[in-house]
Design an enzyme around this catalytic site. Structure first.
Site, PDB file in Angstrom:
ATOM      1  N   ALA A   1     -20.786 -68.495  87.247  1.00 30.91           N
ATOM      2  CA  ALA A   1     -21.603 -68.076  88.391  1.00 30.91           C
ATOM      3  C   ALA A   1     -20.879 -68.322  89.703  1.00 30.91           C
ATOM      4  O   ALA A   1     -21.501 -68.617  90.727  1.00 30.91           O
ATOM      5  CB  ALA A   1     -22.939 -68.826  88.377  1.00 30.91           C
TER       6      ALA A   1
ATOM      7  N   GLY B   1     -13.134 -52.377  79.113  1.00 27.09           N
ATOM      8  CA  GLY B   1     -12.175 -52.710  78.074  1.00 27.09           C
ATOM      9  C   GLY B   1     -12.709 -52.295  76.715  1.00 27.09           C
ATOM     10  O   GLY B   1     -13.885 -52.496  76.409  1.00 27.09           O
TER      11      GLY B   1
ATOM     12  N   GLY C   1     -18.763 -66.049  91.183  1.00 28.94           N
ATOM     13  CA  GLY C   1     -18.380 -64.818  91.871  1.00 28.94           C
ATOM     14  C   GLY C   1     -18.981 -64.710  93.258  1.00 28.94           C
ATOM     15  O   GLY C   1     -20.097 -65.175  93.509  1.00 28.94           O
TER      16      GLY C   1
ATOM     17  N   ASN D   1     -71.806 -68.165  97.454  1.00 28.19           N
ATOM     18  CA  ASN D   1     -71.628 -66.779  97.906  1.00 28.19           C
ATOM     19  C   ASN D   1     -71.059 -66.789  99.315  1.00 28.19           C
ATOM     20  O   ASN D   1     -71.656 -67.377 100.230  1.00 28.19           O
ATOM     21  CB  ASN D   1     -72.956 -66.030  97.893  1.00 28.19           C
ATOM     22  CG  ASN D   1     -72.762 -64.548  98.159  1.00 28.19           C
ATOM     23  OD1 ASN D   1     -72.550 -63.752  97.253  1.00 28.19           O
ATOM     24  ND2 ASN D   1     -72.830 -64.174  99.431  1.00 28.19           N
TER      25      ASN D   1
ATOM     26  N   ASN E   1     -58.343 -72.835 109.128  1.00 27.25           N
ATOM     27  CA  ASN E   1     -57.697 -74.004 108.527  1.00 27.25           C
ATOM     28  C   ASN E   1     -56.518 -74.552 109.320  1.00 27.25           C
ATOM     29  O   ASN E   1     -56.036 -75.640 109.025  1.00 27.25           O
ATOM     30  CB  ASN E   1     -57.230 -73.667 107.107  1.00 27.25           C
ATOM     31  CG  ASN E   1     -56.257 -72.498 107.075  1.00 27.25           C
ATOM     32  OD1 ASN E   1     -56.316 -71.599 107.907  1.00 27.25           O
ATOM     33  ND2 ASN E   1     -55.358 -72.501 106.107  1.00 27.25           N
ATOM     34  N   TYR E   2     -56.059 -73.845 110.338  1.00 27.61           N
ATOM     35  CA  TYR E   2     -54.829 -74.231 111.036  1.00 27.61           C
ATOM     36  C   TYR E   2     -55.117 -74.428 112.516  1.00 27.61           C
ATOM     37  O   TYR E   2     -55.661 -73.546 113.181  1.00 27.61           O
ATOM     38  CB  TYR E   2     -53.771 -73.143 110.832  1.00 27.61           C
ATOM     39  CG  TYR E   2     -52.416 -73.448 111.424  1.00 27.61           C
ATOM     40  CD1 TYR E   2     -51.744 -74.621 111.107  1.00 27.61           C
ATOM     41  CD2 TYR E   2     -51.800 -72.549 112.288  1.00 27.61           C
ATOM     42  CE1 TYR E   2     -50.495 -74.892 111.634  1.00 27.61           C
ATOM     43  CE2 TYR E   2     -50.545 -72.808 112.818  1.00 27.61           C
ATOM     44  CZ  TYR E   2     -49.896 -73.986 112.493  1.00 27.61           C
ATOM     45  OH  TYR E   2     -48.655 -74.253 113.020  1.00 27.61           O
TER      46      TYR E   2
ATOM     47  N   HIS F   1     -65.889 -59.605 100.233  1.00 28.41           N
ATOM     48  CA  HIS F   1     -65.424 -58.621 101.207  1.00 28.41           C
ATOM     49  C   HIS F   1     -64.743 -59.280 102.407  1.00 28.41           C
ATOM     50  O   HIS F   1     -65.252 -60.243 102.962  1.00 28.41           O
ATOM     51  CB  HIS F   1     -66.580 -57.782 101.789  1.00 28.41           C
ATOM     52  CG  HIS F   1     -67.687 -57.491 100.847  1.00 28.41           C
ATOM     53  ND1 HIS F   1     -67.635 -56.467  99.942  1.00 28.41           N
ATOM     54  CD2 HIS F   1     -68.888 -58.092 100.676  1.00 28.41           C
ATOM     55  CE1 HIS F   1     -68.757 -56.439  99.251  1.00 28.41           C
ATOM     56  NE2 HIS F   1     -69.535 -57.424  99.670  1.00 28.41           N
TER      57      HIS F   1
END
Length: 458
Positions: A12, A144, A14, A363, A372-373, A349
């Site tokens: 790996a 090849g 390359g 519901n 939340n922020y 929705h």
């Protein structure tokens, strides 16, 4: 019979310049996993199986990915790129440990399977010293050719060196090899660099094996299994092959797909029985979908757990950390993140639910937002079982809504609400009888000077 030990070396190192990307080639993804991860996951594992990954000197990210996928992997650095055999010998220490079978694979072949690795090992059990993986591409030009006589591999002839007759051969070298571990190091150390590029080629091992009077052979596989990735176009082609595999596996496991070609899966997606996936669904890494669940059209899921008989979408986005309980519903234009939604709860929705726990049977009305922020950190919203959140409500976290509580539509809730309580937080409604009629009359006479809600008619 004792189980044969194995060492798999995955090359790996390359640079992948043709990818035209700052990301190391083997870290590009197919079906939500890096190219390297696919190869490492296919390599032998368990008791007696060891793994080594050869990386370039500036590819710490590749080493980190190898350790993430296979913590048992040892990593070795190829400091100069001097050919495939030189890369293999970067892991000399691991080879010298003396596994029974030495497998050599490439980190940019994500479609190779565990079964193919096992088939490649079989000739070693039967006494061969070297087994080479071969394939028949649609166009062998540039590959090849594998020269076989009497069922044994006698040479690998590169395109430039092949005669006209040899160029007619369609069996080509995939590069993947298996050596008898007892002789592997001695053979690899005999490979020289007397060629125009001064590099050490792994393909020269075939001639050395023959010169030693030992046996080399070929195991054939499909062209798709050894499809190497060097360009973004080839990456897209590999993605298409992998998606076809994943879809077929899901269908064979009993998943219903109305339009399979429009559904995209991750390599680690798991399904229960009687799952239905509608058209144009994208499922990213880390998703499990339980029995009877339905994923409706145009939904996107990543790192999410979907319970039995749950429903998602259409047009839903489930981000990491979402857990949907049995029979729960996520409807259209709903986004969730780090959200635990218990059994039977409904978020139907136009809603954002983030860093939240919603109790069973709750519901959540249309247009509800969990705020939340605060610009610095994320805060949690807890909604109790059976609670009812009216439409267009904003829940300012951290906040807890008790079990069975009601939140009036349009409310901004910033304080905890007890169980079974009603919380309403909005301006009071004012009604002025006849105001609209008087306003229209005033406008029609040209007496209203502004275009807003004008002066109050008294």
């Amino acid at each position: 019979m004792l189980r044969r030990t194995s060492l798999t070396i995955v090359l790996a190192a390359g640079e992948g310049t043709r990818m035209r990307s700052a990301t190391p080639k083997v870290l590009h993804q197919v079906a939500g996993e890096s190219l390297l991860a696919h190869v490492l996951n296919a390599a032998p594992r368990g008791d007696g199986a060891s793994l080594a990954v050869v990386v370039g000197p500036d590819h710490a990210a590749v080493s980190n990915e190898a350790k993430r996928v296979r913590p048992d992997a040892a990593t070795f650095v190829q400091r100069e790129r001097l050919g495939t055999a030189h890369a293999v010998l970067a892991a000399r220490e691991a080879i010298a440990a003396g596994a029974d079978d030495l497998l050599i694979a490439f980190g940019d072949t994500p479609l190779i399977s565990a079964a193919t690795f096992e088939r490649l090992r079989q000739p070693l059990r039967d006494g061969a010293t070297l087994a080479v993986l071969g394939f028949r591409p649609a166009d062998p030009t540039g590959y090849g050719r594998l020269l076989v006589e009497g069922g044994r591999l006698v040479a690998i002839r590169e395109q430039a060196d092949a005669s006209a007759e040899e160029r007619e051969i369609t069996l080509c070298n995939a590069g993947v090899m298996a050596f008898d571990g007892r002789t592997a190091l001695a053979i690899l150390e005999r490979i020289g660099n007397a060629n125009s590029k001064g590099e050490y080629y792994l393909t020269d091992a075939v001639a050395i094996v023959r010169d030693l009077g030992l046996e080399a052979t070929v195991i054939e596989t499909s062209a798709d299994e050894v499809r190497g990735i060097n360009t973004k176009a080839q990456l897209a082609e590999a993605e298409a092959v992998m998606q076809a595999r994943l879809r077929r596996a899901a269908l064979d496991a009993g998943v219903t797909m109305i339009a399979p070609d429009t559904v995209f899966l991750a390599a680690d997606t798991t399904f229960g029985v009687d799952v239905t996936i509608e058209p144009f669904v994208v499922i990213g890494p880390g998703v499990s979908i339980a029995d009877g669940a339905v994923i409706h059209a145009f939904s996107h899921l990543v790192q999410a757990v979907i319970g039995k008989n749950a429903s998602v979408g259409p047009y839903a986005r489930l981000r990491p950390g979402t857990s949907l309980g049995d029979g729960a519903k996520i409807g259209n234009f709903v986004e969730t993140k780090a959200a635990i939604i218990d059994a039977g709860a409904k978020v139907n929705h136009l809603t954002y639910i983030g860093d939240s726990h919603i109790g069973a049977g709750a519901n959540i009305g249309a247009g509800t937002i969990t705020c939340n922020y605060d610009g610095f950190g994320k805060h949690k919203t807890k909604i109790g079982a059976g609670a009812f959140i009216g439409s267009n409500s904003s829940l300012v976290a951290p906040v807890t809504i008790g079990a069975g509580a009601y939140i009036g539509s349009g409310s901004v809730i910033s304080r905890d609400v007890p169980d079974d309580a009603l919380a309403v937080a909005r301006g009071q409604q004012a009604i002025r009888e006849g105001w609209a009629k008087r306003f229209r009359e005033a406008k029609s006479r040209g007496k209203a000077k502004d275009t807003g809600h004008a002066k109050d008619a008294k």
